[in-house]
Design a protein around this motif. Sequence first.
Motif, PDB file in Angstrom:
ATOM      1  N   LEU A  69      28.855  28.883  45.287  1.00 25.50           N
ATOM      2  CA  LEU A  69      27.611  27.790  45.479  1.00 25.50           C
ATOM      3  C   LEU A  69      26.665  28.768  46.356  1.00 25.50           C
ATOM      4  O   LEU A  69      26.053  28.375  47.272  1.00 25.50           O
ATOM      5  N   PRO A  70      26.386  29.883  45.696  1.00 20.81           N
ATOM      6  CA  PRO A  70      25.640  30.732  45.930  1.00 20.81           C
ATOM      7  C   PRO A  70      23.944  30.074  45.807  1.00 20.81           C
ATOM      8  O   PRO A  70      23.955  29.393  45.050  1.00 20.81           O
ATOM      9  N   GLY A  71      23.097  29.840  46.895  1.00 21.15           N
ATOM     10  CA  GLY A  71      22.208  29.909  47.117  1.00 21.15           C
ATOM     11  C   GLY A  71      20.855  30.823  47.886  1.00 21.15           C
ATOM     12  O   GLY A  71      21.259  31.449  48.210  1.00 21.15           O
ATOM     13  N   LYS A  72      19.497  30.434  47.511  1.00 17.49           N
ATOM     14  CA  LYS A  72      18.298  31.195  47.857  1.00 17.49           C
ATOM     15  C   LYS A  72      18.715  31.345  48.912  1.00 17.49           C
ATOM     16  O   LYS A  72      17.733  31.946  50.008  1.00 17.49           O
ATOM     17  N   SER A  73      18.448  29.956  49.712  1.00 20.01           N
ATOM     18  CA  SER A  73      18.488  29.721  51.312  1.00 20.01           C
ATOM     19  C   SER A  73      18.679  28.837  51.697  1.00 20.01           C
ATOM     20  O   SER A  73      19.678  28.087  50.560  1.00 20.01           O
ATOM     21  N   LEU A  74      19.068  28.155  53.223  1.00 20.50           N
ATOM     22  CA  LEU A  74      19.796  27.555  53.433  1.00 20.50           C
ATOM     23  C   LEU A  74      19.490  25.498  52.950  1.00 20.50           C
ATOM     24  O   LEU A  74      20.483  25.203  52.876  1.00 20.50           O
ATOM     25  N   ILE A  75      18.080  26.282  52.580  1.00 19.41           N
ATOM     26  CA  ILE A  75      17.562  24.884  52.389  1.00 19.41           C
ATOM     27  C   ILE A  75      17.097  25.333  51.478  1.00 19.41           C
ATOM     28  O   ILE A  75      16.420  24.149  50.311  1.00 19.41           O
ATOM     29  N   VAL A  77      17.671  23.325  47.578  1.00 18.41           N
ATOM     30  CA  VAL A  77      18.001  22.004  47.487  1.00 18.41           C
ATOM     31  C   VAL A  77      18.621  21.755  45.981  1.00 18.41           C
ATOM     32  O   VAL A  77      19.994  20.955  46.140  1.00 18.41           O
ATOM     33  N   ARG A  78      18.645  22.651  45.077  1.00 14.64           N
ATOM     34  CA  ARG A  78      20.113  22.888  44.446  1.00 14.64           C
ATOM     35  C   ARG A  78      21.356  22.389  44.474  1.00 14.64           C
ATOM     36  O   ARG A  78      21.921  22.178  44.059  1.00 14.64           O
ATOM     37  N   ARG A  79      21.547  23.596  45.662  1.00 17.79           N
ATOM     38  CA  ARG A  79      22.487  24.512  45.758  1.00 17.79           C
ATOM     39  C   ARG A  79      23.671  22.303  46.702  1.00 17.79           C
ATOM     40  O   ARG A  79      24.409  22.314  46.358  1.00 17.79           O
ATOM     41  N   PHE A  80      22.320  22.307  47.694  1.00 21.76           N
ATOM     42  CA  PHE A  80      23.302  20.995  48.348  1.00 21.76           C
ATOM     43  C   PHE A  80      23.507  19.862  47.673  1.00 21.76           C
ATOM     44  O   PHE A  80      24.460  19.172  47.514  1.00 21.76           O
TER      45      PHE A  80
END
Length: 400
Positions: A69-75, A77-80
């Motif tokens: 689940l790579p994401g752009k940042s901690l927040i 939203v799509r990854r969460f």
Amino acid sequence: MRNGPEPLPLKLAYVVDTLVTGGAERLVVTFARATRNRPDIDLTVFVLSSGGTPFSNEIEQMGIEVVYLPGKSLIDVRRFLRLVSELRKQPFDFVHAHLISSTVLGGWAAAILRLPFATTIHNVKASTARVRKLRGALYRSVLKMPGTVRIAVGQAVAEAARTDTGGRDCIVVPNAVSPEVVAPPGARAATRAQWEIEDRKVLIAVGAIIGQKAYENLLVAYSQVSLQMPDTILLVVGNAPDLERYENLQKQAQDLGITEQVRFLGLRQDVPELLSAADLFVSASHWEGLPVSVLEAMSNGIPCVVTDVGDNALILDGTGAPVVPPGQPGTLAEAVLDLLQDDSAREQIGQAVRAQVVEHYGVDAWVKKLVDIYTSAGHLNRRRRRSVPHLAANSGDSAP
């Protein structure tokens, strides 16, 4: 004849920031390896980054599902939302996070889905002292949730964590080390021949090149050692996420006149073999939790000289291994020289540290402690979700 259906396995979701390198990541691999053939445990690993790393490949080769689940940042939203969706797909009984980002995302996802949740705190230094305010606030919010099970890897970590937990207690589950980290017979001679260090006294340091590990102090200490014992060599094993820090260390080694004696080996797959080739394990860390790298050195019977941070003094208690104050390269150098010049003491300490790890830091007891936590915290959740068909199908409606 058996009455009733076969008991269902405990479905565990492990969430971890990365599977690149590090003690926390190694523990995920250790748990996966220890439980992969157990019919009572069904593990899925969620990684908040991309795959293709040695640790991720190792887990996949065990036949364990890994969800990236790579994401752009901690927040992000799509990854969460994807994490929530993935956790809802299967009737998970427990969510266990490692490291800050995983604690934040895994903790809030578990809260939304009303799943039992635990996080392991790995470091003695308050994590939120080293991160941005928002990240720290989100992390503390999960640690303070009433339903969060807080696991500390050692006594020192549990005490330090009270700053972030709002005074709440942690369950102490000391780190463990897998038998797989012990080098095979003959590895010492073969590895020393491979690196052409047969006639040298070899020091080894294992850990990422980051500020916590105080490699700057280690190089100063080693420069003092090399003046008296020029036939020594220092192997530094670990990735360098900060290129500028790595380049500064190389320049420091040059300024100290030890460039020819210090070898930066980077991220390696043969750490057990490299450990077996060493005469001494050294660590100058500013802070630690209960370092897996020290346990791995102990498992290979390598005498250790480490700084008195985290639970280092506890895990080496009674072995004779020197534990010195942090931030004092001269004291570290003296302890290293004393052991390098005393073959008998090194042999005795090597035997003692190996016995210590076998007795107190084995995998079986560690896994049992964790499984006991999962089952005691999640038993009601399991009963409700699996006894009522529509709850098993939609874990978002489950109750803890």
